[in-house]
Design a protein around this motif. Sequence first.
Motif, short mmCIF file in Angstrom:
data_model
loop_
_atom_site.label_atom_id
_atom_site.label_comp_id
_atom_site.label_asym_id
_atom_site.label_seq_id
_atom_site.Cartn_x
_atom_site.Cartn_y
_atom_site.Cartn_z
N GLY A 32 37.29 41.81 36.88
CA GLY A 32 37.50 43.12 36.32
C GLY A 32 37.94 43.81 37.64
N ARG A 36 40.99 46.31 38.25
CA ARG A 36 40.79 47.68 38.99
C ARG A 36 41.51 47.81 40.28
NH1 ARG A 36 35.87 50.24 37.61
NH2 ARG A 36 35.02 49.45 35.62
N ALA A 81 42.52 50.97 34.76
CA ALA A 81 42.27 49.61 34.63
C ALA A 81 42.30 49.06 33.32
CB ALA A 81 41.23 48.94 35.36
N ARG A 91 48.73 40.53 33.25
CA ARG A 91 47.92 39.45 32.86
C ARG A 91 48.24 38.19 33.51
NH1 ARG A 91 43.85 41.77 30.34
NH2 ARG A 91 42.46 39.90 30.54
N GLN A 98 43.30 33.82 39.31
CA GLN A 98 41.68 33.55 38.57
C GLN A 98 41.77 31.90 38.49
OE1 GLN A 98 40.78 36.46 35.28
NE2 GLN A 98 43.16 36.53 35.65
N GLY A 116 34.28 38.39 33.13
CA GLY A 116 35.46 39.24 32.52
C GLY A 116 35.63 39.50 31.16
N ARG A 117 36.68 39.57 30.55
CA ARG A 117 36.88 39.45 29.00
C ARG A 117 37.33 38.48 28.11
NH1 ARG A 117 35.24 43.69 31.34
NH2 ARG A 117 35.23 45.76 30.72
N ASP A 118 38.33 37.72 29.13
CA ASP A 118 38.98 36.76 28.50
C ASP A 118 39.06 35.29 29.11
OD1 ASP A 118 40.35 37.30 30.65
OD2 ASP A 118 42.34 37.03 29.85
N ARG A 167 36.96 52.66 25.40
CA ARG A 167 37.22 51.32 26.17
C ARG A 167 37.17 50.06 25.37
NH1 ARG A 167 35.39 50.59 32.44
NH2 ARG A 167 35.50 52.99 32.24
N ARG A 174 43.77 45.54 21.70
CA ARG A 174 44.96 45.08 22.51
C ARG A 174 45.62 43.78 22.15
NH1 ARG A 174 41.97 44.09 28.14
NH2 ARG A 174 41.48 42.04 27.69
O1 DC Z 1 34.53 44.63 33.72
P1 DC Z 1 35.41 45.96 34.31
O2 DC Z 1 35.02 47.38 33.74
O3 DC Z 1 35.34 45.92 35.95
O4 DC Z 1 36.91 45.68 33.67
C1 DC Z 1 37.87 46.73 34.14
C2 DC Z 1 39.14 46.75 33.23
O5 DC Z 1 39.65 45.29 33.10
C3 DC Z 1 38.36 46.88 31.69
O6 DC Z 1 39.26 47.60 30.90
C4 DC Z 1 38.45 45.29 31.18
C5 DC Z 1 39.83 44.79 31.64
N1 DC Z 1 39.30 43.27 31.98
C6 DC Z 1 40.32 42.42 31.34
O7 DC Z 1 41.07 42.95 30.36
N2 DC Z 1 40.20 41.05 31.47
C7 DC Z 1 39.25 40.57 32.38
N3 DC Z 1 39.02 39.16 32.40
C8 DC Z 1 38.32 41.63 33.13
C9 DC Z 1 38.66 42.86 33.07
#
Ligand code: DC
Length: 212
Positions: A32, A36, A81, A91, A98, A116-118, A167, A174
């Motif tokens: 993240g 950010r 972010a 991305r 990464q 993270g997210r993905d 959020r 997305r």
């Molecule tokens: O986890 P965070 O709140 O610090 O992440 C910031 C933003 O980035 C949040 O909107 C999700 C996105 N993010 C992402 O899309 N993929 C990631 N691997 C990590 C964060």
Amino acid sequence: MIIAVDGPVAAGKGTLARALAARLGFAYLDTGSLYRAVAAMTLAAGEAPDDEAATEAVARRLTPADLERDDLRHEAVGQAASLVAAQGRVRAALLDFQRRFAHHPPAGKKGAVLDGRDIGTVVCPDAELKLFVTASPDVRAERRYRELLARGEEIIYPRVLQDLKERDARDQAREVAPLRPAEDAAILDTSELDADAALQAAMQILQDRGLR
Ligand code: DC
């Protein structure tokens, strides 16, 4: 070994990922902070976070030192972010960074934990262990609220809950790399768990899967 830790805002994934890395002696990357940092640097340059040409250029020249900026946790940067993270070109630009970290962890460490997210779905689909960490929206908003108060931000709880839901919706809806558990991810709900209990649960999953 690569461990992927994904999940929504304030589910406790950062705390868990950091603790897992410390326990296992692995390197840790908060992905993240990449999004950010791109958002913060774009705002600082006076450019718009939804201008994809600007954000992609920033993403391409990102260095590890940029991840140490002290404005990364500001609310405005977090909101920007989330916009930046919805952009496919950004991305793609951040993928190499990464993957290099995951496959060649710094300081000769034998493994890496990325949160993270993905991570489990896109960045490291080959991760040996994928955890999807979650908790109820109320619990997550409460944690986030206390975190912001402790940092001295002037904020009210209903606003925190609303921002968090917005959020989440944006991260899940997305088109590129939406937030969702990988098929082979273990789901860890931390609504009723403190940090220690979450770490124990994750260590148990590692053991159950024969990874320790
Ligand atoms: O986890 P965070 O709140 O610090 O992440 C910031 C933003 O980035 C949040 O909107 C999700 C996105 N993010 C992402 O899309 N993929 C990631 N691997 C990590 C964060």
